[in-house]
Design a protein around this motif. Structure first.
Motif, mmCIF file in Angstrom:
data_model
loop_
_atom_site.group_PDB
_atom_site.id
_atom_site.type_symbol
_atom_site.label_atom_id
_atom_site.label_comp_id
_atom_site.label_asym_id
_atom_site.label_seq_id
_atom_site.Cartn_x
_atom_site.Cartn_y
_atom_site.Cartn_z
ATOM 1 N N LEU A 127 0.821 -1.208 0.000
ATOM 2 C CA LEU A 127 0.000 0.000 0.000
ATOM 3 C C LEU A 127 0.857 1.261 0.000
ATOM 4 C CD1 LEU A 127 -2.718 1.436 0.198
ATOM 5 C CD2 LEU A 127 -2.636 1.118 2.677
ATOM 6 N N ASN A 128 1.871 1.307 0.848
ATOM 7 C CA ASN A 128 2.694 2.519 0.918
ATOM 8 C C ASN A 128 3.587 2.685 -0.295
ATOM 9 O OD1 ASN A 128 1.794 3.679 3.375
ATOM 10 N ND2 ASN A 128 2.946 2.142 4.526
ATOM 11 N N GLN A 129 3.971 1.581 -0.922
ATOM 12 C CA GLN A 129 4.696 1.694 -2.190
ATOM 13 C C GLN A 129 3.776 2.276 -3.269
ATOM 14 O OE1 GLN A 129 6.572 -1.985 -3.354
ATOM 15 N NE2 GLN A 129 7.816 -2.098 -1.489
ATOM 16 N N ALA A 148 14.708 -0.670 6.691
ATOM 17 C CA ALA A 148 15.319 -1.518 5.665
ATOM 18 C C ALA A 148 14.311 -2.522 5.121
ATOM 19 C CB ALA A 148 16.514 -2.261 6.270
ATOM 20 N N GLY A 149 14.415 -2.797 3.814
ATOM 21 C CA GLY A 149 13.599 -3.848 3.212
ATOM 22 C C GLY A 149 12.224 -3.440 2.760
ATOM 23 N N ILE A 304 6.159 10.287 2.284
ATOM 24 C CA ILE A 304 5.558 8.956 2.404
ATOM 25 C C ILE A 304 6.328 8.188 3.473
ATOM 26 C CG2 ILE A 304 4.941 6.816 1.233
ATOM 27 C CD1 ILE A 304 3.498 9.275 0.145
ATOM 28 N N THR A 305 5.609 7.673 4.449
ATOM 29 C CA THR A 305 6.237 6.898 5.518
ATOM 30 C C THR A 305 5.940 5.416 5.311
ATOM 31 O OG1 THR A 305 6.010 8.737 7.076
ATOM 32 C CG2 THR A 305 6.395 6.546 8.002
ATOM 33 N N LEU A 306 6.988 4.630 5.175
ATOM 34 C CA LEU A 306 6.853 3.178 5.072
ATOM 35 C C LEU A 306 7.196 2.566 6.419
ATOM 36 C CD1 LEU A 306 8.405 4.306 2.216
ATOM 37 C CD2 LEU A 306 7.629 2.051 1.514
ATOM 38 N N ASP A 307 6.637 1.397 6.704
ATOM 39 C CA ASP A 307 6.890 0.761 7.997
ATOM 40 C C ASP A 307 7.070 -0.742 7.830
ATOM 41 O OD1 ASP A 307 4.291 -0.250 7.671
ATOM 42 O OD2 ASP A 307 3.413 1.430 8.773
ATOM 43 N N GLN A 308 7.037 -1.447 8.960
ATOM 44 C CA GLN A 308 7.309 -2.890 8.940
ATOM 45 C C GLN A 308 6.366 -3.655 8.030
ATOM 46 O OE1 GLN A 308 7.353 -0.930 11.533
ATOM 47 N NE2 GLN A 308 8.826 -1.539 13.092
ATOM 48 N N GLU A 322 11.501 -4.911 13.872
ATOM 49 C CA GLU A 322 10.625 -4.704 15.032
ATOM 50 C C GLU A 322 11.410 -4.817 16.337
ATOM 51 O OE1 GLU A 322 7.655 -7.656 14.411
ATOM 52 O OE2 GLU A 322 6.487 -6.439 13.008
ATOM 53 N N ALA A 323 12.330 -5.788 16.391
ATOM 54 C CA ALA A 323 13.110 -5.988 17.616
ATOM 55 C C ALA A 323 14.026 -4.802 17.903
ATOM 56 C CB ALA A 323 13.932 -7.273 17.506
#
Length: 330
Positions: A127-129, A148-149, A304-308, A322-323
């Motif tokens: 979605l964020n991409q 990352a990733g 645009i903010t991407l997350d896990q 996450e860790a």
């Protein structure tokens, strides 16, 4: 007579194409179905397409028209799983036989950004991409910030290659700060280019996925694609270009201001970075953090903010992010 059939067969093989779909955002079992029931239905719907499913990689071979429809249907099936978390048998049947690929049962999709090497379809997978693609279509400058990733750099390079192929820009300029993450450049062998190239390798990797090697070499020799450290941008006016600054969290405040003010006519800028991996000295603030505060409400610039959720590498990468993320936030 047999010889003529052989020639015809070889000609037909030349017209066959192959596409590769990576199922990184869903479980393959959800798409293939229990005991491959969904996969059997898909093959039945596309008898002229050779479909090979191996884990998270789905390969299809056939004529271009069949592959295009197959790809559209796969998009709808995958989106259904991403949205609902499951894919009932009746939904597979409905999508394969009746669903409009443009609408996808209410799910909107971006087209393939670039057809890369060996039929690889490069498109926004999360979605964020997709938000990143939409923001780039509407704004001349976007910031994509995330861990990352999450596909920040890869999506940005795909957008740049798309713009070049559509002749919306004349050149692509890719840059990164050459910041030492615990290593010392002076101890690396070779001349300046050989010392700097390792920092730029992710950009080379993305380009090699999307542009044939011989064509990429020609583009780089002719200056149509330029890759250089951020320090080399000083004093330039970057016009008629799609410009990507990668690893922007390692640009100082002065460096990032310098870069952003290089923007010339008919230029698009994409700035990517991960604020949890800043390699600058402790006394040196990150320019990306400052830009996020100062430019958040500037018209024509989108953040645009991407997350896990957007991580599309190995599933362990998401757990690792996450860790590490929780203590860093504290």
């Amino acid at each position: 007579m047999p010889e003529r059939r052989g020639v015809s067969d070889r000609n037909n093989l030349r017209h066959l194409k192959e596409i590769i779909i990576h199922l990184d955002t869903i479980s393959p079992v959800d798409l293939y179905g229990v005991n491959d029931t969904h996969l059997h239905a898909i093959r039945k719907q596309f008898p002229a397409v050779s479909i090979v499913a191996r884990g998270t990689v789905l390969k299809a071979r056939g004529i271009e028209a069949d592959l295009e429809l197959f790809s559209q249907k796969m998009d709808v099936l995958i989106a259904q799983i991403e949205k609902k978390g499951k894919l009932p048998d009746h939904m597979v049947e409905e999508i394969l036989q009746h669903a409009d690929p443009e609408n996808g049962n209410g799910v909107s999709f971006d087209d393939v950004l670039v057809y890369g090497q060996n039929g690889l379809m490069v498109k926004a997978r999360t979605l964020n991409q997709r938000r990143m693609v939409a923001a780039c279509d509407e704004n001349d400058m976007i910031f994509a910030i995330g861990p990352a990733g999450t596909g920040k750099t890869y999506t940005a390079v795909a957008l740049a290659v798309r713009a070049l192929k559509k002749k919306e820009v004349r050149r692509i300029i890719l840059t990164r700060p050459a910041v030492e993450a615990g290593e010392n450049l002076g101890f690396l062998p070779g001349d300046l280019k050989e010392k700097i190239d390792p920092y730029l390798q992710p950009l080379y990797d993305a380009l090699h996925d999307m542009i044939p090697a011989s064509k990429l070499q020609a583009y780089m020799e002719n200056g149509i694609i330029q890759i250089a450290p951020l320090a080399f941008m000083r004093g330039r006016t970057l016009d008629n270009a799609f410009v990507i600054l990668d690893e922007a969290q390692n640009a100082t405040e002065n460096q990032l201001k310098m870069f952003l003010t290089r923007m010339g006519p008919n230029a698009r800028f994409v700035i990517t970075g991960d604020v949890t991996q800043i390699d600058l000295p402790r006394h040196q603030p990150s320019g990306l953090l400052q830009a996020r505060k100062l430019l958040a409400n500037v018209e024509g610039i989108s953040f645009i903010t991407l997350d896990q959720v957007d991580i599309i590498r190995h599933q362990l990468v998401k757990r690792i992010v996450e860790a590490y993320g929780e203590p860093e936030q504290k």
